[in-house]
Design an enzyme around this catalytic site. Sequence first.
Site, short mmCIF file in Angstrom:
data_model
loop_
_atom_site.label_atom_id
_atom_site.label_comp_id
_atom_site.label_asym_id
_atom_site.label_seq_id
_atom_site.Cartn_x
_atom_site.Cartn_y
_atom_site.Cartn_z
N ASP A 63 1.00 -0.96 -0.31
CA ASP A 63 -0.14 -0.03 0.20
C ASP A 63 0.84 1.25 -0.45
OD1 ASP A 63 -3.15 -0.85 1.02
OD2 ASP A 63 -1.64 -2.06 1.74
N THR A 134 -6.62 -4.78 0.55
CA THR A 134 -5.58 -4.91 0.96
C THR A 134 -5.96 -6.36 2.37
OG1 THR A 134 -4.99 -2.61 1.53
CG2 THR A 134 -4.09 -4.38 3.00
#
Length: 320
Positions: A63, A134
Site C-alpha cells: 500500500d 488489502t
Amino acid sequence: MYKFAFCFFSAFSMASPALLMRVVASAYSVAEKAATIVRNVMAAGDLAIVEKTGANDLQTKADRLVQMSICASLARKFPKVTIIGEEELTTDEVTEELIEDGHCEEILKRTCPAQYAGIKEEELVIWVDPLDGTKEYTEGLLDHVTVLIGIAYGGKAIAGVINQPYYNYEAGADAVLGRTIWGVLGIGAFGFQLTEAPAGKHIIVTTRSHSSTLVNDCISALNPDSVIRVGGAGNKVIQLIEGKASAYVFASPGCKKWDTCAPEAILHAVGGKITDIHGNSFQYNKEVKHMNSAGVLATLRNYDYYASRIPNTVKQSLMP
C-alpha cells in the site's frame, strides 16, 4: 484503414493529445508499475502489516510503496493536478526506482471527447487507492486485489484505470499475469470482455469482510438468486462488467471516494450506473468528504429494478 485522431489544447500545440488522454495514458503505465510493486512485495514475503482503525482496516508495505509511486509519478508529470490517496503518506521519501514516466501509446491514439478537450491540470482531481482489497491481499486471496486510479472533473468521475496484479494467477505458469482495464466517458472501456449477467437472474455481489445486519437485511430484501462475497470495490465492479453479478449492493458506510472513482468511470463508460443507496450520485471534487456514508448500489443494467427494492428502513439508517 485505421485513422489516427487527436484532440488539441490550442492552435499552438497541434501535435499534442489533450491533457485528459495524456493523464489516462500515464496512469495506465503507472498502474502497471504499481502491479509489479504489489507482486514483488508479496514475493519477498514481508508485508509489514499495520492496523489502521482495526483488524479489517489494514495497510501493508505494498500500500505504502504503491501510493508513493503513483502519486509521485503523476505529480511529476502533472504538477497542478490534485492527487488524493488513501494512505496518509508524504512523497518526500520517494526514490527514483518508484517513478514511472512511461505512457500507453494506444490511449494517446484515441480521440478525446470534445467536452473534455479543454480541461486544465488544476481542474482535475485524481483519487488513488493503491491496493483495494488489502485484507484479502494479506490472506492470499490475490484475485480480489486491484490498484485504482480515478480521474474526476467538475466533481464527476470521467476516467479510470483498474489494474488487477494477479489476474490469471491460478491459470498456470504459461498464463500472462495481471491486466489493466481503462475507460473514459464518451470513449468506452477496454482491457476486458463486456458481458451482461444471465437474463432473469438476480446475482448480488457484496462485501466479504465488512458485513453487518443492515448489509444482510438489504440483500435479503432484494430476494437474490445468489450472493457473491468478495473484497475490493474495484473487484466488485469487475464482477458487474464481466457478467458474474447483476448488482453490487453495500448498505453501509465504509467505502471511500478512492474506492469508487475509477470503478465508477469505467462502469459509466459502458452504460452502467453507480450511486449511494438513496440514488444520489457521488461527488469527487477535492473538498468533498472522503466517506461514501450512504453505501453503494451499482449495476451494469436494470438499475431501477434494484433501486426500487431497497427498503426504506435501510435508507433511513444510511444518511448521506
